[in-house]
Design an enzyme around this catalytic site. Sequence first.
Site, PDB file in Angstrom:
ATOM      1  N   GLN A 287      -5.786  12.794  -3.303  1.00  0.00           N
ATOM      2  CA  GLN A 287      -6.234  12.025  -2.151  1.00  0.00           C
ATOM      3  C   GLN A 287      -5.237  12.195  -1.020  1.00  0.00           C
ATOM      4  O   GLN A 287      -4.053  11.875  -1.184  1.00  0.00           O
ATOM      5  CB  GLN A 287      -6.321  10.540  -2.579  1.00  0.00           C
ATOM      6  CG  GLN A 287      -6.673   9.578  -1.482  1.00  0.00           C
ATOM      7  CD  GLN A 287      -6.242   8.160  -1.848  1.00  0.00           C
ATOM      8  OE1 GLN A 287      -5.466   7.946  -2.764  1.00  0.00           O
ATOM      9  NE2 GLN A 287      -6.745   7.181  -1.115  1.00  0.00           N
ATOM     10  N   GLY A 288      -5.704  12.671   0.114  1.00  0.00           N
ATOM     11  CA  GLY A 288      -4.828  12.841   1.266  1.00  0.00           C
ATOM     12  C   GLY A 288      -5.180  11.837   2.350  1.00  0.00           C
ATOM     13  O   GLY A 288      -5.889  12.162   3.304  1.00  0.00           O
TER      14      GLY A 288
ATOM     15  N   SER B 231      -2.599   8.942   3.193  1.00  0.00           N
ATOM     16  CA  SER B 231      -1.362   8.488   3.835  1.00  0.00           C
ATOM     17  C   SER B 231      -0.665   9.635   4.557  1.00  0.00           C
ATOM     18  O   SER B 231      -0.686  10.780   4.111  1.00  0.00           O
ATOM     19  CB  SER B 231      -0.402   7.914   2.794  1.00  0.00           C
ATOM     20  OG  SER B 231      -1.033   6.922   2.049  1.00  0.00           O
TER      21      SER B 231
ATOM     22  N   GLU C 190     -11.479   2.424  -5.372  1.00  0.00           N
ATOM     23  CA  GLU C 190     -10.086   2.380  -5.805  1.00  0.00           C
ATOM     24  C   GLU C 190      -9.710   0.960  -6.198  1.00  0.00           C
ATOM     25  O   GLU C 190      -9.089   0.722  -7.216  1.00  0.00           O
ATOM     26  CB  GLU C 190      -9.186   2.857  -4.659  1.00  0.00           C
ATOM     27  CG  GLU C 190      -7.704   2.764  -4.974  1.00  0.00           C
ATOM     28  CD  GLU C 190      -6.829   3.379  -3.880  1.00  0.00           C
ATOM     29  OE1 GLU C 190      -7.155   3.186  -2.698  1.00  0.00           O
ATOM     30  OE2 GLU C 190      -5.844   4.050  -4.225  1.00  0.00           O
TER      31      GLU C 190
ATOM     32  N   GLU D  76       0.804  -6.899   0.513  1.00  0.00           N
ATOM     33  CA  GLU D  76       0.670  -7.611   1.793  1.00  0.00           C
ATOM     34  C   GLU D  76      -0.687  -7.294   2.420  1.00  0.00           C
ATOM     35  O   GLU D  76      -1.377  -8.194   2.928  1.00  0.00           O
ATOM     36  CB  GLU D  76       1.803  -7.197   2.745  1.00  0.00           C
ATOM     37  CG  GLU D  76       3.189  -7.696   2.342  1.00  0.00           C
ATOM     38  CD  GLU D  76       3.791  -6.936   1.149  1.00  0.00           C
ATOM     39  OE1 GLU D  76       3.383  -5.782   0.905  1.00  0.00           O
ATOM     40  OE2 GLU D  76       4.638  -7.519   0.452  1.00  0.00           O
TER      41      GLU D  76
HETATM   42  C1  LIG Z   1       3.048   5.593  -6.653  1.00  0.00           C
HETATM   43  C2  LIG Z   1       2.313   5.826  -5.382  1.00  0.00           C
HETATM   44  C3  LIG Z   1       1.224   6.683  -5.357  1.00  0.00           C
HETATM   45  C4  LIG Z   1       0.523   6.908  -4.177  1.00  0.00           C
HETATM   46  N1  LIG Z   1      -0.513   7.802  -4.183  1.00  0.00           N
HETATM   47  C5  LIG Z   1      -1.147   8.097  -3.017  1.00  0.00           C
HETATM   48  C6  LIG Z   1      -2.169   9.079  -2.977  1.00  0.00           C
HETATM   49  O1  LIG Z   1      -2.510   9.681  -3.992  1.00  0.00           O
HETATM   50  N2  LIG Z   1      -2.748   9.366  -1.788  1.00  0.00           N
HETATM   51  C7  LIG Z   1      -2.398   8.716  -0.646  1.00  0.00           C
HETATM   52  O2  LIG Z   1      -2.988   8.972   0.388  1.00  0.00           O
HETATM   53  N3  LIG Z   1      -1.432   7.759  -0.650  1.00  0.00           N
HETATM   54  C8  LIG Z   1      -0.788   7.443  -1.802  1.00  0.00           C
HETATM   55  N4  LIG Z   1       0.218   6.510  -1.814  1.00  0.00           N
HETATM   56  C9  LIG Z   1       0.631   5.922  -0.542  1.00  0.00           C
HETATM   57  C10 LIG Z   1       0.287   4.466  -0.354  1.00  0.00           C
HETATM   58  O3  LIG Z   1      -1.102   4.312  -0.182  1.00  0.00           O
HETATM   59  C11 LIG Z   1       1.081   3.959   0.828  1.00  0.00           C
HETATM   60  O4  LIG Z   1       2.443   4.036   0.474  1.00  0.00           O
HETATM   61  C12 LIG Z   1       0.736   2.555   1.205  1.00  0.00           C
HETATM   62  O5  LIG Z   1      -0.554   2.481   1.736  1.00  0.00           O
HETATM   63  C13 LIG Z   1       1.744   1.973   2.213  1.00  0.00           C
HETATM   64  O6  LIG Z   1       1.914   2.804   3.296  1.00  0.00           O
HETATM   65  P1  LIG Z   1       3.390   3.206   3.794  1.00  0.00           P
HETATM   66  O7  LIG Z   1       4.081   3.778   2.624  1.00  0.00           O
HETATM   67  O8  LIG Z   1       3.273   4.009   4.992  1.00  0.00           O
HETATM   68  O9  LIG Z   1       4.095   1.821   4.126  1.00  0.00           O
HETATM   69  P2  LIG Z   1       3.886   0.974   5.456  1.00  0.00           P
HETATM   70  O10 LIG Z   1       2.448   0.865   5.775  1.00  0.00           O
HETATM   71  O11 LIG Z   1       4.794   1.475   6.515  1.00  0.00           O
HETATM   72  O12 LIG Z   1       4.391  -0.436   4.966  1.00  0.00           O
HETATM   73  C14 LIG Z   1       5.784  -0.798   4.852  1.00  0.00           C
HETATM   74  C15 LIG Z   1       5.845  -2.294   4.548  1.00  0.00           C
HETATM   75  O13 LIG Z   1       5.249  -3.030   5.619  1.00  0.00           O
HETATM   76  C16 LIG Z   1       4.232  -3.860   5.154  1.00  0.00           C
HETATM   77  N5  LIG Z   1       3.141  -3.934   6.136  1.00  0.00           N
HETATM   78  C17 LIG Z   1       2.535  -2.927   6.794  1.00  0.00           C
HETATM   79  N6  LIG Z   1       1.542  -3.387   7.571  1.00  0.00           N
HETATM   80  C18 LIG Z   1       1.506  -4.721   7.399  1.00  0.00           C
HETATM   81  C19 LIG Z   1       0.675  -5.783   7.893  1.00  0.00           C
HETATM   82  N7  LIG Z   1      -0.334  -5.548   8.731  1.00  0.00           N
HETATM   83  N8  LIG Z   1       0.918  -7.018   7.467  1.00  0.00           N
HETATM   84  C20 LIG Z   1       1.924  -7.272   6.588  1.00  0.00           C
HETATM   85  N9  LIG Z   1       2.739  -6.345   6.090  1.00  0.00           N
HETATM   86  C21 LIG Z   1       2.522  -5.076   6.486  1.00  0.00           C
HETATM   87  C22 LIG Z   1       3.753  -3.185   3.871  1.00  0.00           C
HETATM   88  O14 LIG Z   1       3.107  -4.112   3.001  1.00  0.00           O
HETATM   89  C23 LIG Z   1       5.057  -2.667   3.300  1.00  0.00           C
HETATM   90  O15 LIG Z   1       5.707  -3.685   2.600  1.00  0.00           O
HETATM   91  C24 LIG Z   1       0.924   6.266  -2.995  1.00  0.00           C
HETATM   92  C25 LIG Z   1       1.997   5.383  -3.015  1.00  0.00           C
HETATM   93  C26 LIG Z   1       2.702   5.174  -4.184  1.00  0.00           C
HETATM   94  C27 LIG Z   1       3.858   4.222  -4.183  1.00  0.00           C
END
Ligand SMILES: Cc1cc2nc3c(=O)[nH]c(=O)nc-3n(C[C@H](O)[C@H](O)[C@H](O)COP(=O)(O)OP(=O)(O)OC[C@H]3O[C@@H](n4cnc5c(N)ncnc54)[C@H](O)[C@@H]3O)c2cc1C
Lengths: 389, 344
Positions: free
Chosen positions: A123-124, A126, A241, A372
């Site tokens: 899945q692409g 993020s 999901e 969150e």
């Molecule tokens: C083990 C693992 C597997 C994954 N696999 C995939 C995958 O296969 N494909 C894919 O596309 N992605 C994948 N991801 C990515 C995952 O979906 C993202 O990490 C997640 O959506 C958070 O995005 P970010 O890392 O950019 O953090 P950010 O969005 O930058 O968030 C950082 C912090 O800010 C908080 N935050 C952000 N916005 C808000 C808000 N509006 N209100 C309150 N708090 C907020 C978040 O909760 C978090 O604590 C994976 C992640 C992990 C850890």
Amino acid sequence: MDFHDTPEEAAFRAELRSWLSEHWAGRPLEGGRGDFDTMRRWGGELYDAGYVGLTWPSEFGGRGLSPTYQAIYLEEMSRANAPGHPGVIGLNMAGPTIIAWGTDEQKQRYLKPLLTGEEIWCQGFSEPGSGSDLAAGRTSAVLDGDHWVVNGQKVWSSYAHVAEFCILVVRTDPEAPKHAGLSYLIVDMHAPGVTVRPLVQITGDPEFNEIFFDDVRVPRSSILGQPGDGWKVAMTTLLHERGTLGFALSSELERMVNQLIKLVKEPGPDGRRPADDPVVRDAVASEWIEMQSLRFTNYRSLTTLLETGIPGPEGSGVKLAWSEANQRLTALAQSVFGLHAQITGDEAPLNGFWQYWQLRSRGNTIEAGTSEILRNIIAERVLGLPKGR
Amino acid sequence: MDFAFSEEQEQLRGFAREFLASRYDDARLATIADSATGVDDDVWPRLAEMGWLDAELTFLDQAVLFEETGFRPLPAPYLSTVALAAPALDAETGKRIAAGSLKATLAWAEPGRPQGLLDPVGASASGGRLTGTKVLVPDGASADLFVVVAADGLYAVDAADADVTAHATIDGTRRVADVRFDGAPARALASGEEARALLGRIRDRAYAALALEGVGVAQRALDLLVAYAKEREQFGKPIGVYQAVSHKASNVYVQLQEARSLAYWAAWCVSADDEMARQACLAAKALAGSAAVFACENAIQGHGGIGFTWEHVLHRYYKRAQWLAAFDGPARSQRAEVAAFLLD
Ligand SMILES: Cc1cc2nc3c(=O)[nH]c(=O)nc-3n(C[C@H](O)[C@H](O)[C@H](O)COP(=O)(O)OP(=O)(O)OC[C@H]3O[C@@H](n4cnc5c(N)ncnc54)[C@H](O)[C@@H]3O)c2cc1C
């Protein structure tokens, strides 16, 4: 209200149990680090036995059964301590999205090899600049004759290093408002210009990846929905999901609770049985209660699904509660080893099972929507509170 | 697998919700809670008329009523009569209950010793007379009949033959009393192993019933929190936009759903006499008691100053939640029993 299996359900359960005792029992369980080719073959065995795609239409290789059978399958797999099919993203996300949005040709092409485990999906969604705010993605696709030309970067993509295909959210209209400018492509991971770079997780294992797209040419027809439908199609993916995974999560928690019970009944490294400590007893009981509460919440949601076609809202909290329960539970397990919990590699207690799963559990509150974000969704969509943004 | 109440049960729920809401708005509930007895005496004949006291109701029918009487507390010894006492009583007495001419409760705890429902007691009976001192008897001051736990079994004793001292309690609508029996005429209901098994089933029932009530309490607290978060504005916005407020509501929602699932599971186990009934009831009571308290505490916080006043209805729910959570020992006592099933 009646929690008993119907005769058909009971027969299915019994059949699965006996199949598992013949085909699975006794194989070693490797905490998440199993060799992937072995896992693919296991997926194929499950498919040949008729246990993959239980709820999918039979014309696409499924069995057309009600979701109750999927729930039974997941519960019995956990109770037998058998690993699931390795095509997690394909089965739970890409497949249902293709069934909902795909053309007949797309369904013919992609669904069957996904069920057999021959083709793995990733899945692409993020990107480095947009995770929670999925609609802010910048990876672009520009039409050039019969192809989309894709440029950009995705990140944290699980299974990308072993995947044949990627479900990719791209920006096809930079002028349109944020959500309306997105499209949803199916991309061949072996196409020229696709580069996968593994990223090591806090467990020490490279289970997710960066994906770079440099002028990757994707056939114009490899789109789900129309250009501009990307957000809606992605919502279908995320619904599955977070939604249909419910039983996978409660069953997984049941497996972990059973492992925890086994662990605390044995003497620890200091010779004492953790099960003789009242604080440990209280915590184990708590997690068992939590597990049952999630199981029955899933059943409640399933009943609503069977009656109305839409899963009940109560299921929306299951991923949130499961992730925190799994974190508590695995930390409790690690705590019984004392400082031995630090020792890693071949010397790690119990082959590093709890060490791996405790560290891995920290990702549970981040992947598939951070806790969150999930709380925001419950507040806004279920409780009707005003939007914060 | 079917995890839904029947259409009739949902109708009963709708009817109960309307009846309770119209009879006990928050102001009336407060007046009754602060009155001398904490009981609405006139409601009892109405309950009989509506069939709420019928012996024919299944536990799943009653389950709907327990949940609704948590959502809008019913200031009458309903749960004590139908969940704590009735299962021990004979069919004749059951008819008197159904007719609305008898309220009953269960007396088990004694001073100075472990007070769990299944703990050994000192009260004893001989020659049809019972002697002993019971404490913490739910609705003790409004019951006409006591089911009394004695060392060798269960007995029925008329309230007229007992010495009852009511206590003031923080939950004004479900008070407890001390009850003394001094050679009181007693009718044997069950003895020995049979009595122990019966008491075990009563405890399961009570746990399930209280869990259902807890679900009703938590639901009302959540509804109040959500409504207030939409309407109350600070810094120019409804407070529900602030995640420190909205995430409280989400957390309460999630825990409430968990508690509801367990409470319904427990109710079904009791009604179907399922082999998991004991564990299900322990689990439901432990989680729903805590969930009700959690919901009320978060709702109070989300209301600011007004939530801390005697005038606001929230503290009524909070105190009922505390009653439920404390019944037959706090959640950790139930968890200790669950642990014994899992680990011993
Ligand atoms: C083990 C693992 C597997 C994954 N696999 C995939 C995958 O296969 N494909 C894919 O596309 N992605 C994948 N991801 C990515 C995952 O979906 C993202 O990490 C997640 O959506 C958070 O995005 P970010 O890392 O950019 O953090 P950010 O969005 O930058 O968030 C950082 C912090 O800010 C908080 N935050 C952000 N916005 C808000 C808000 N509006 N209100 C309150 N708090 C907020 C978040 O909760 C978090 O604590 C994976 C992640 C992990 C850890």
